[in-house]
Each structure stands twice: as C-alpha cells, then as structure tokens.
Motif scaffolding. Structure first.
Motif, PDB file in Angstrom:
ATOM      1  N   PRO A  72       0.802  -1.233   0.000  1.00 53.45           N
ATOM      2  CA  PRO A  72       0.000   0.000   0.000  1.00 53.45           C
ATOM      3  C   PRO A  72       0.827   1.271   0.000  1.00 53.45           C
ATOM      4  CG  PRO A  72      -0.911  -1.580   1.560  1.00 53.45           C
ATOM      5  CD  PRO A  72       0.404  -2.134   1.095  1.00 53.45           C
ATOM      6  N   VAL A  73       1.997   1.254   0.649  1.00 54.40           N
ATOM      7  CA  VAL A  73       2.850   2.439   0.674  1.00 54.40           C
ATOM      8  C   VAL A  73       3.370   2.741  -0.725  1.00 54.40           C
ATOM      9  CG1 VAL A  73       5.032   3.352   1.534  1.00 54.40           C
ATOM     10  CG2 VAL A  73       3.496   2.132   3.083  1.00 54.40           C
ATOM     11  N   PHE A  74       3.863   1.714  -1.420  1.00 54.00           N
ATOM     12  CA  PHE A  74       4.337   1.918  -2.792  1.00 54.00           C
ATOM     13  C   PHE A  74       3.181   2.311  -3.718  1.00 54.00           C
ATOM     14  CE2 PHE A  74       7.649  -1.084  -1.193  1.00 54.00           C
ATOM     15  CZ  PHE A  74       8.740  -0.256  -1.383  1.00 54.00           C
ATOM     16  N   PHE A  95       3.210   5.533  -6.240  1.00 47.72           N
ATOM     17  CA  PHE A  95       3.026   5.409  -7.686  1.00 47.72           C
ATOM     18  C   PHE A  95       1.728   6.085  -8.148  1.00 47.72           C
ATOM     19  CE2 PHE A  95       5.710   1.381  -7.241  1.00 47.72           C
ATOM     20  CZ  PHE A  95       6.863   2.071  -7.596  1.00 47.72           C
ATOM     21  N   ALA A  96       0.689   6.044  -7.318  1.00 44.52           N
ATOM     22  CA  ALA A  96      -0.554   6.740  -7.673  1.00 44.52           C
ATOM     23  C   ALA A  96      -0.334   8.244  -7.700  1.00 44.52           C
ATOM     24  CB  ALA A  96      -1.660   6.388  -6.679  1.00 44.52           C
ATOM     25  N   TRP A  97       0.520   8.729  -6.820  1.00 44.75           N
ATOM     26  CA  TRP A  97       0.861  10.153  -6.815  1.00 44.75           C
ATOM     27  C   TRP A  97       1.645  10.530  -8.073  1.00 44.75           C
ATOM     28  CZ3 TRP A  97       6.032  12.017  -4.967  1.00 44.75           C
ATOM     29  CH2 TRP A  97       6.125  13.413  -5.006  1.00 44.75           C
ATOM     30  N   GLU A 141      -2.613  11.538  -7.918  1.00 46.10           N
ATOM     31  CA  GLU A 141      -3.389  11.527  -6.686  1.00 46.10           C
ATOM     32  C   GLU A 141      -2.586  12.201  -5.570  1.00 46.10           C
ATOM     33  OE1 GLU A 141      -4.638   7.600  -5.745  1.00 46.10           O
ATOM     34  OE2 GLU A 141      -5.809   7.349  -7.581  1.00 46.10           O
ATOM     35  N   LYS A 142      -3.299  12.681  -4.558  1.00 49.80           N
ATOM     36  CA  LYS A 142      -2.665  13.439  -3.495  1.00 49.80           C
ATOM     37  C   LYS A 142      -1.781  12.539  -2.633  1.00 49.80           C
ATOM     38  CE  LYS A 142      -3.720  16.549   0.359  1.00 49.80           C
ATOM     39  NZ  LYS A 142      -4.810  17.171   1.167  1.00 49.80           N
ATOM     40  N   TYR A 143      -0.596  13.033  -2.307  1.00 45.75           N
ATOM     41  CA  TYR A 143       0.322  12.332  -1.412  1.00 45.75           C
ATOM     42  C   TYR A 143       0.523  13.234  -0.197  1.00 45.75           C
ATOM     43  CZ  TYR A 143       4.314   9.535   0.133  1.00 45.75           C
ATOM     44  OH  TYR A 143       5.156   8.726   0.857  1.00 45.75           O
ATOM     45  N   SER A 144      -0.115  12.879   0.909  1.00 45.43           N
ATOM     46  CA  SER A 144      -0.174  13.750   2.077  1.00 45.43           C
ATOM     47  C   SER A 144       0.973  13.454   3.046  1.00 45.43           C
ATOM     48  CB  SER A 144      -1.515  13.544   2.794  1.00 45.43           C
ATOM     49  OG  SER A 144      -1.566  12.251   3.368  1.00 45.43           O
ATOM     50  N   LEU A 164      -1.541  -2.642  -9.145  1.00 50.44           N
ATOM     51  CA  LEU A 164      -2.739  -2.020  -8.599  1.00 50.44           C
ATOM     52  C   LEU A 164      -3.022  -0.665  -9.240  1.00 50.44           C
ATOM     53  CD1 LEU A 164      -2.361  -2.847  -4.789  1.00 50.44           C
ATOM     54  CD2 LEU A 164      -4.083  -3.744  -6.355  1.00 50.44           C
ATOM     55  N   VAL A 165      -1.962   0.094  -9.505  1.00 49.72           N
ATOM     56  CA  VAL A 165      -2.143   1.402 -10.157  1.00 49.72           C
ATOM     57  C   VAL A 165      -2.702   1.220 -11.560  1.00 49.72           C
ATOM     58  CG1 VAL A 165      -0.919   3.421 -11.050  1.00 49.72           C
ATOM     59  CG2 VAL A 165      -0.403   2.567  -8.763  1.00 49.72           C
ATOM     60  N   ILE A 166      -2.216   0.211 -12.277  1.00 50.36           N
ATOM     61  CA  ILE A 166      -2.718  -0.057 -13.625  1.00 50.36           C
ATOM     62  C   ILE A 166      -4.179  -0.497 -13.574  1.00 50.36           C
ATOM     63  CG2 ILE A 166      -2.507  -1.606 -15.615  1.00 50.36           C
ATOM     64  CD1 ILE A 166       0.518  -1.568 -15.132  1.00 50.36           C
ATOM     65  N   LEU A 167      -4.520  -1.356 -12.619  1.00 44.20           N
ATOM     66  CA  LEU A 167      -5.911  -1.793 -12.479  1.00 44.20           C
ATOM     67  C   LEU A 167      -6.819  -0.612 -12.165  1.00 44.20           C
ATOM     68  CD1 LEU A 167      -5.424  -5.107 -10.461  1.00 44.20           C
ATOM     69  CD2 LEU A 167      -6.283  -4.904 -12.795  1.00 44.20           C
ATOM     70  N   ARG A 168      -6.338   0.304 -11.330  1.00 46.45           N
ATOM     71  CA  ARG A 168      -7.127   1.493 -11.003  1.00 46.45           C
ATOM     72  C   ARG A 168      -7.274   2.382 -12.228  1.00 46.45           C
ATOM     73  NH1 ARG A 168      -4.770   4.687  -6.180  1.00 46.45           N
ATOM     74  NH2 ARG A 168      -5.079   2.636  -5.253  1.00 46.45           N
ATOM     75  N   ARG A 169      -6.215   2.447 -13.048  1.00 45.62           N
ATOM     76  CA  ARG A 169      -6.278   3.248 -14.279  1.00 45.62           C
ATOM     77  C   ARG A 169      -7.310   2.680 -15.255  1.00 45.62           C
ATOM     78  NH1 ARG A 169      -7.078   4.819 -18.487  1.00 45.62           N
ATOM     79  NH2 ARG A 169      -5.827   6.083 -19.934  1.00 45.62           N
TER      80      ARG A 169
END
Length: 365
Positions: free
Chosen positions: A167-169, A173-175, A180-183, A239-244
């Motif tokens: 989840p951290v990676f 990568f989503a950021w 996406e926001k990276y807080s 996971l990022v690709i699946l979300r895309r």
C-alpha cells in the motif's frame, strides 16, 4: 495489501479509491418521469406514492442483508488459505519458484477460459486498454515469481510482512502516475514501512555482524528480502494499472492476461535458467496442486469479502496474513521469529493499518 497474494487476481482495492461507476444513462431520471406521469416510480408504494411502506415493497427490498461480519469472516478465511498456500510453496524446495508460478498459471487458466467463454468477453480486450492489460499481465506475473522466490529464500514470516508494504508503494506510484494526493500522513506511513523492512533485513553496517548471522546464511536471507520488496513494488504498479483501467475491462479478462503472460514469462525464464523439471516426489506434485487450489480459494473469498464489506475493514483484517504466517512458521518449521522480525512486523502492520483507516475515514466523509 497482500499480493493480492498481492499480484493475484483479487487485489484489495485501497479504501476510498474506487473506479467510477458505470451506471446506465437515464437511470436517475426514471423515478422523476414516473412521478410526472402520475405513476409511482420504481420502489414507490402504489397507495402513498412514497418509499416502500412494507406492504408493497418489491421483492428486492425484502431480501435479507448479508450477515453482519460475514465479509470480515471471508477475509479471515482468505488470509488463512493464502497463508497455507504460502506454506506449501515453502515446503516445495526441489522445484524452482518460476516453475511453481508456471504450474499455478496453468491451473488458473483452466478456470478462467470457461469463464471468459461464458461471459462472452473475448480474449483480447478493448482496443484502448490492451497496452494496460499487457502491462498488468507482465508486472503481475513478475510479482508472483518474486513472491514465490522470497518464500523459498527467506522465512515465511519475513516475506509475508514485507509484502504488506505494497500500500505504501501504491500511494507513491498513484501520486506519480495518477496525480493523486500524497499527504504528510502517507509520508509518515512510508517511514514506518522503511523502518519495519530495515528491522527485518538487519544490514550489518547498522546492526553488526552478530545480528546478521542470526538467520544462518545471511546472503540467501538478503536475496529473499530483496525479492519480497521487489514483489511489493511490482504489485503496487499492478494495482495502479488496475485502477487506471477501472471498470472498463472485465475482471476475468484481466486475470486471463495475468495467467497467459505469466505462463509465457515463466517458460522463457525456465528455458534460460535450464531449471525445468517435473518434481520427483509425489508429495511435491500434491503440493503444487494444493498451491493452485488454496490460491484460487483465497481469491474467491477475498472477492466475496470486497463485494459485501467496505474496503477499509477488509484491508485491516487482511493483516491476519502475518499472524497466520508466524503461527505456521513456528508449527511446521520450528522457527521462532526474532524480536527484530516482530518489531519490523509491528511497524509494517501499523503503516498498512493506518493507511487503510485513513482512506476509510476519507471515503466516509
């Protein structure tokens, strides 16, 4: 998020981050149109033109809601099945990790092909999504190979804990790729994960030679650790690709690319390494079958859990993977984890649980 087996077919979506719904156009206007025509809309009572009053509620409204906690029970069962499958991977020491991946791909292919034929989705996918399907297949299968190698090279508990850094990676990568926001919270969870992995790796320049030698062959332990970290990275990219892709691609089509490209990749790697060989022991052959069965069962129950339960509680409950890994490692290998491993596990679990709770709270707002 365990790969799913972090790179598997049923990855846990990050809480509060789901693709856009594909609702049919005009669905929202049906009640208003029916009301304008003097007719109660769908789900309205014919006597009072309001919400179902209990006397004339449609059959769908009378269906019982899922049993409270059933989704969490499915998640717990999924974690147990995945952990037992990992145990079988660890027990099969005479078969290369890449060959185990190839056997699993063949087993899953036998299940996926009838599903694709039944759903009439085809085997290629939408034209604009094929490049993402290809990347999903290559990255996901690579993550699977790395995970199996990590299970064979290092302890079951260490490899399982490190996979929870996915989840951290994913947030990073989503950021980068999805903007996406990276807080600051994400940065804090990243620090916790790095700390946990460092405690598990125990590099000699930080902990001294005595701490590094506690695991016997430290070089093998180090290779397994790096493989587990690489698995987390590739699983996060998957996971990022699946979300895309979102919901524009059928779920089984995504699995099809995963297993067919995984099989091709495994065959090529085995040909290069010259490691292809059928297991001599009948028990190893049984383990290979059970790896496929338990992996498929874990994916089924995880998918069912996601369908009836919010992603936040599912992600938190999935940390039971670590507990099962510790228990199985002690029972079957008589290998009691060191306090360094326990401390690293607590850091990584705190990071993944904190990220899940934060995204869960964000989705509830």
């Amino acid at each position: 998020m365990r790969p799913l087996d972090g790179a598997g077919a049923a990855e846990v979506p990050e809480p509060g981050l789901r693709p856009a719904d594909d609702a049919p156009q005009g669905a929202a206007e049906e009640p208003a149109a029916a009301e304008a025509a003097g007719t109660p809309g769908p789900g309205r009572c014919w006597l009072c033109s309001s919400s179902p009053c209990g006397w004339c509620a449609p059959p769908e409204a009378k269906k019982k809601a899922p049993c409270p906690g059933l989704g969490l029970f499915y998640t717990l069962l999924s974690a147990f099945l995945f952990s037992v499958g990992s145990l079988f991977v660890k027990k099969v020491q005479d078969v290369h990790a890449v060959e185990i991946s190839a056997f699993r791909c063949v087993f899953q292919m036998l299940v996926v092909i009838p599903c694709l034929i039944y759903r009439k989705t085809g085997f290629i996918g939408p034209k604009g999504q094929r490049i993402f399907l290809f990347l999903r297949g290559v990255l996901g299968s690579t993550a699977m190979i790395l995970l199996y190698y990590a299970f064979q090279a290092t302890s079951l508990a260490d490899a399982t804990v490190i996979t929870f850094s996915t989840p951290v990676f994913t947030s990073i990568f989503a950021w980068i790729f999805l903007k996406e926001k990276y807080s600051p919270w994400d940065a804090l969870f990243t620090v916790f994960t790095i700390t946990g992995v460092t405690l598990i790796v125990r590099p000699p320049f930080l902990f001294g030679a005595s701490a590094a030698s506690a695991d016997g062959d430290y070089s093998v332990h180090l290779k397994g650790t790096f493989a587990a970290v690489a698995h987390a990275v590739f699983a996060a990219l998957t996971l990022v690709i699946l979300r895309r892709m979102g919901k524009s691609v059928d779920y089984f089509l995504s699995i099809w690319y995963y297993v067919i490209l995984g099989l091709l990749e495994s065959v090529v790697v085995l040909f290069i390494l010259g490691e292809w060989s059928l297991p001599y022991c009948g028990l190893d052959r049984l383990f290979l079958i059970l790896i496929g069965l338990f992996g498929l069962g874990g994916q089924v129950f995880l998918t069912k859990a996601i369908q009836i339960e919010k992603a936040g509680p599912v992600a938190i409950m999935k940390t039971m993977d670590v507990v099962f890994a510790f228990i199985l490692q002690i029972i079957f290998f008589n290998d009691v984890p060191t306090w360094w491993t326990v401390g690293g596990a607590l850091c990584v679990i705190a990071s993944s649980t904190g990220a899940a709770i934060r995204k869960w709270c964000q989705s509830a707002q």
